[in-house]
Design a protein around this motif. Structure first.
Motif, PDB file in Angstrom:
ATOM      1  N   MET A 109       4.035  24.484  -3.662  1.00  0.00           N
ATOM      2  CA  MET A 109       3.358  25.537  -2.900  1.00  0.00           C
ATOM      3  C   MET A 109       2.254  24.993  -1.996  1.00  0.00           C
ATOM      4  N   ASP A 110       1.992  23.684  -2.077  1.00  0.00           N
ATOM      5  CA  ASP A 110       1.001  23.094  -1.174  1.00  0.00           C
ATOM      6  C   ASP A 110       1.501  23.166   0.262  1.00  0.00           C
ATOM      7  N   SER A 111       0.577  23.166   1.205  1.00  0.00           N
ATOM      8  CA  SER A 111       0.964  23.097   2.619  1.00  0.00           C
ATOM      9  C   SER A 111       1.628  21.763   2.897  1.00  0.00           C
ATOM     10  N   LEU A 112       2.360  21.688   4.002  1.00  0.00           N
ATOM     11  CA  LEU A 112       3.015  20.441   4.375  1.00  0.00           C
ATOM     12  C   LEU A 112       1.995  19.328   4.580  1.00  0.00           C
ATOM     13  N   GLN A 113       0.833  19.673   5.114  1.00  0.00           N
ATOM     14  CA  GLN A 113      -0.222  18.687   5.328  1.00  0.00           C
ATOM     15  C   GLN A 113      -0.710  18.116   3.992  1.00  0.00           C
ATOM     16  N   ILE A 114      -0.955  18.989   3.021  1.00  0.00           N
ATOM     17  CA  ILE A 114      -1.428  18.536   1.713  1.00  0.00           C
ATOM     18  C   ILE A 114      -0.361  17.712   1.021  1.00  0.00           C
ATOM     19  N   GLN A 115       0.897  18.126   1.126  1.00  0.00           N
ATOM     20  CA  GLN A 115       1.984  17.338   0.558  1.00  0.00           C
ATOM     21  C   GLN A 115       2.000  15.926   1.146  1.00  0.00           C
ATOM     22  N   ASN A 116       1.796  15.856   2.448  1.00  0.00           N
ATOM     23  CA  ASN A 116       1.773  14.567   3.137  1.00  0.00           C
ATOM     24  C   ASN A 116       0.612  13.704   2.638  1.00  0.00           C
ATOM     25  N   GLU A 117      -0.545  14.311   2.478  1.00  0.00           N
ATOM     26  CA  GLU A 117      -1.727  13.569   2.040  1.00  0.00           C
ATOM     27  C   GLU A 117      -1.604  13.082   0.598  1.00  0.00           C
ATOM     28  N   LYS A 118      -0.853  13.809  -0.235  1.00  0.00           N
ATOM     29  CA  LYS A 118      -0.725  13.464  -1.657  1.00  0.00           C
ATOM     30  C   LYS A 118       0.392  12.457  -1.931  1.00  0.00           C
ATOM     31  N   GLN A 119       1.192  12.132  -0.934  1.00  0.00           N
ATOM     32  CA  GLN A 119       2.358  11.277  -1.161  1.00  0.00           C
ATOM     33  C   GLN A 119       1.943   9.901  -1.686  1.00  0.00           C
ATOM     34  N   PRO A 120       2.425   9.515  -2.876  1.00  0.00           N
ATOM     35  CA  PRO A 120       2.036   8.230  -3.474  1.00  0.00           C
ATOM     36  C   PRO A 120       2.934   7.097  -3.000  1.00  0.00           C
ATOM     37  N   LEU A 121       2.605   5.895  -3.418  1.00  0.00           N
ATOM     38  CA  LEU A 121       3.472   4.755  -3.143  1.00  0.00           C
ATOM     39  C   LEU A 121       4.641   4.742  -4.130  1.00  0.00           C
ATOM     40  N   SER A 122       5.767   4.228  -3.661  1.00  0.00           N
ATOM     41  CA  SER A 122       6.891   3.972  -4.557  1.00  0.00           C
ATOM     42  C   SER A 122       6.631   2.668  -5.309  1.00  0.00           C
ATOM     43  N   ILE A 123       7.454   2.378  -6.304  1.00  0.00           N
ATOM     44  CA  ILE A 123       7.328   1.095  -7.007  1.00  0.00           C
ATOM     45  C   ILE A 123       7.543  -0.046  -6.021  1.00  0.00           C
ATOM     46  N   GLU A 124       8.531   0.118  -5.131  1.00  0.00           N
ATOM     47  CA  GLU A 124       8.754  -0.901  -4.101  1.00  0.00           C
ATOM     48  C   GLU A 124       7.516  -1.044  -3.224  1.00  0.00           C
ATOM     49  N   GLY A 125       6.896   0.084  -2.895  1.00  0.00           N
ATOM     50  CA  GLY A 125       5.693   0.055  -2.071  1.00  0.00           C
ATOM     51  C   GLY A 125       4.549  -0.682  -2.745  1.00  0.00           C
ATOM     52  N   GLU A 126       4.414  -0.480  -4.053  1.00  0.00           N
ATOM     53  CA  GLU A 126       3.389  -1.210  -4.799  1.00  0.00           C
ATOM     54  C   GLU A 126       3.650  -2.713  -4.726  1.00  0.00           C
ATOM     55  N   ASN A 127       4.901  -3.094  -4.875  1.00  0.00           N
ATOM     56  CA  ASN A 127       5.253  -4.518  -4.830  1.00  0.00           C
ATOM     57  C   ASN A 127       5.036  -5.117  -3.447  1.00  0.00           C
ATOM     58  N   ILE A 128       5.378  -4.346  -2.398  1.00  0.00           N
ATOM     59  CA  ILE A 128       5.164  -4.815  -1.024  1.00  0.00           C
ATOM     60  C   ILE A 128       3.672  -5.057  -0.775  1.00  0.00           C
ATOM     61  N   ALA A 129       2.854  -4.089  -1.183  1.00  0.00           N
ATOM     62  CA  ALA A 129       1.404  -4.214  -0.966  1.00  0.00           C
ATOM     63  C   ALA A 129       0.836  -5.391  -1.743  1.00  0.00           C
ATOM     64  N   ARG A 130       1.258  -5.519  -2.973  1.00  0.00           N
ATOM     65  CA  ARG A 130       0.752  -6.620  -3.810  1.00  0.00           C
ATOM     66  C   ARG A 130       1.062  -7.971  -3.176  1.00  0.00           C
ATOM     67  N   GLU A 131       2.266  -8.096  -2.611  1.00  0.00           N
ATOM     68  CA  GLU A 131       2.687  -9.376  -2.024  1.00  0.00           C
ATOM     69  C   GLU A 131       2.078  -9.602  -0.646  1.00  0.00           C
ATOM     70  N   LYS A 132       2.192  -8.610   0.228  1.00  0.00           N
ATOM     71  CA  LYS A 132       1.813  -8.820   1.627  1.00  0.00           C
ATOM     72  C   LYS A 132       0.313  -8.817   1.869  1.00  0.00           C
ATOM     73  N   LEU A 133      -0.448  -8.244   0.960  1.00  0.00           N
ATOM     74  CA  LEU A 133      -1.895  -8.179   1.164  1.00  0.00           C
ATOM     75  C   LEU A 133      -2.644  -9.280   0.431  1.00  0.00           C
ATOM     76  N   ASN A 134      -1.919 -10.102  -0.293  1.00  0.00           N
ATOM     77  CA  ASN A 134      -2.528 -11.235  -0.978  1.00  0.00           C
ATOM     78  C   ASN A 134      -2.413 -12.484  -0.098  1.00  0.00           C
ATOM     79  N   ILE A 135      -3.130 -12.460   1.026  1.00  0.00           N
ATOM     80  CA  ILE A 135      -3.065 -13.549   1.997  1.00  0.00           C
ATOM     81  C   ILE A 135      -4.480 -14.001   2.344  1.00  0.00           C
ATOM     82  N   ASP A 136      -4.584 -15.206   2.878  1.00  0.00           N
ATOM     83  CA  ASP A 136      -5.902 -15.770   3.192  1.00  0.00           C
ATOM     84  C   ASP A 136      -6.649 -14.927   4.221  1.00  0.00           C
ATOM     85  N   GLU A 137      -5.922 -14.330   5.165  1.00  0.00           N
ATOM     86  CA  GLU A 137      -6.563 -13.520   6.203  1.00  0.00           C
ATOM     87  C   GLU A 137      -7.392 -12.381   5.609  1.00  0.00           C
ATOM     88  N   LEU A 138      -6.973 -11.892   4.452  1.00  0.00           N
ATOM     89  CA  LEU A 138      -7.653 -10.744   3.849  1.00  0.00           C
ATOM     90  C   LEU A 138      -8.558 -11.160   2.691  1.00  0.00           C
TER      91      LEU A 138
END
Length: 209
Positions: free
Chosen positions: A22-51
């Motif tokens: 029953m949430d608005s489309l905007q609220i649904q969009n804001e609440k969207q979590p990461l997938s398991i694949e997304g967690e793995n992508i972030a863990r790998e790609k953000l663990n770099i010297d630049e960051l």
């Protein structure tokens, strides 16, 4: 003082069935979590010297952005500062059926085009630019901001030419192509360098190994 700003797209979100939500489309969009694949992508790609050695970390208020930012926070032992104005473009509709045909293309070509209750390209660009300028008022030298694809593109259009090329586009800064593609990959990183007057002097597309 030279300042480095890393604009980072969030990682891959989880697709869910919202038929009974029953949430608005905007609220649904804001609440969207990461997938398991997304967690793995972030863990790998953000663990770099630049960051490494980030002084200040910002994120939009969207769940998928904060969930992405936490990997930078943990790697640098810093907190996440949430700023609503780094959020994604608002469509201003109650269901996806209300979105006009070729909406994305029309909005790309006309900076003022939008739905009645949504945001235009120009409004998103001004909102995110003003938020960035407020961030740059501080003394932090190395800043990371977890962003969203369309909002990030519209912000880059403050300084860049964006030229469509068949089914992709070229993002050009100072006559150099800094990006060529259809869309920004998950966890795509751009490094923006500002001089002591907060004028942008360089954009670098950070490549993942």
């Amino acid at each position: 003082m030279i300042k480095e700003v890393y604009l980072i797209r969030h990682s891959k979100p989880l697709k869910v069935n919202n038929d009974k939500n029953m949430d608005s489309l905007q609220i649904q969009n804001e609440k969207q979590p990461l997938s398991i694949e997304g967690e793995n992508i972030a863990r790998e790609k953000l663990n770099i010297d630049e960051l490494k050695d980030i002084d200040k970390l910002y994120s939009s208020s969207y769940v998928r952005a904060i969930s992405t930012a936490k990997y930078i926070a943990e790697n640098n032992n810093i907190e996440i500062n949430v700023i609503n104005d780094f959020g994604e473009r608002k469509f201003g509709i109650n269901s996806w059926d209300e979105l006009p045909d070729n909406f994305g293309e029309k909005q790309f070509l006309d900076e003022n085009y939008k739905t009645e209750f949504g945001e235009s390209q120009k409004e998103v660009r001004e909102r995110t630019f003003n938020a960035l300028m407020n961030v740059l008022k501080n003394d932090d030298k190395k800043i990371a901001i977890v962003f969203h694809s369309t909002a990030m593109l519209f912000l880059l259009m403050t300084w860049c030419k964006v030229i469509p090329d068949k089914d992709k586009y070229n993002v050009i800064f100072n006559n150099n192509i800094v990006f060529c593609g259809k869309y920004f990959d998950y966890c795509k990183i751009f490094k923006l360098t500002f001089n002591d007057k907060n004028k942008l002097i360089n954009i670098e597309n950070i490549k993942h190994d």
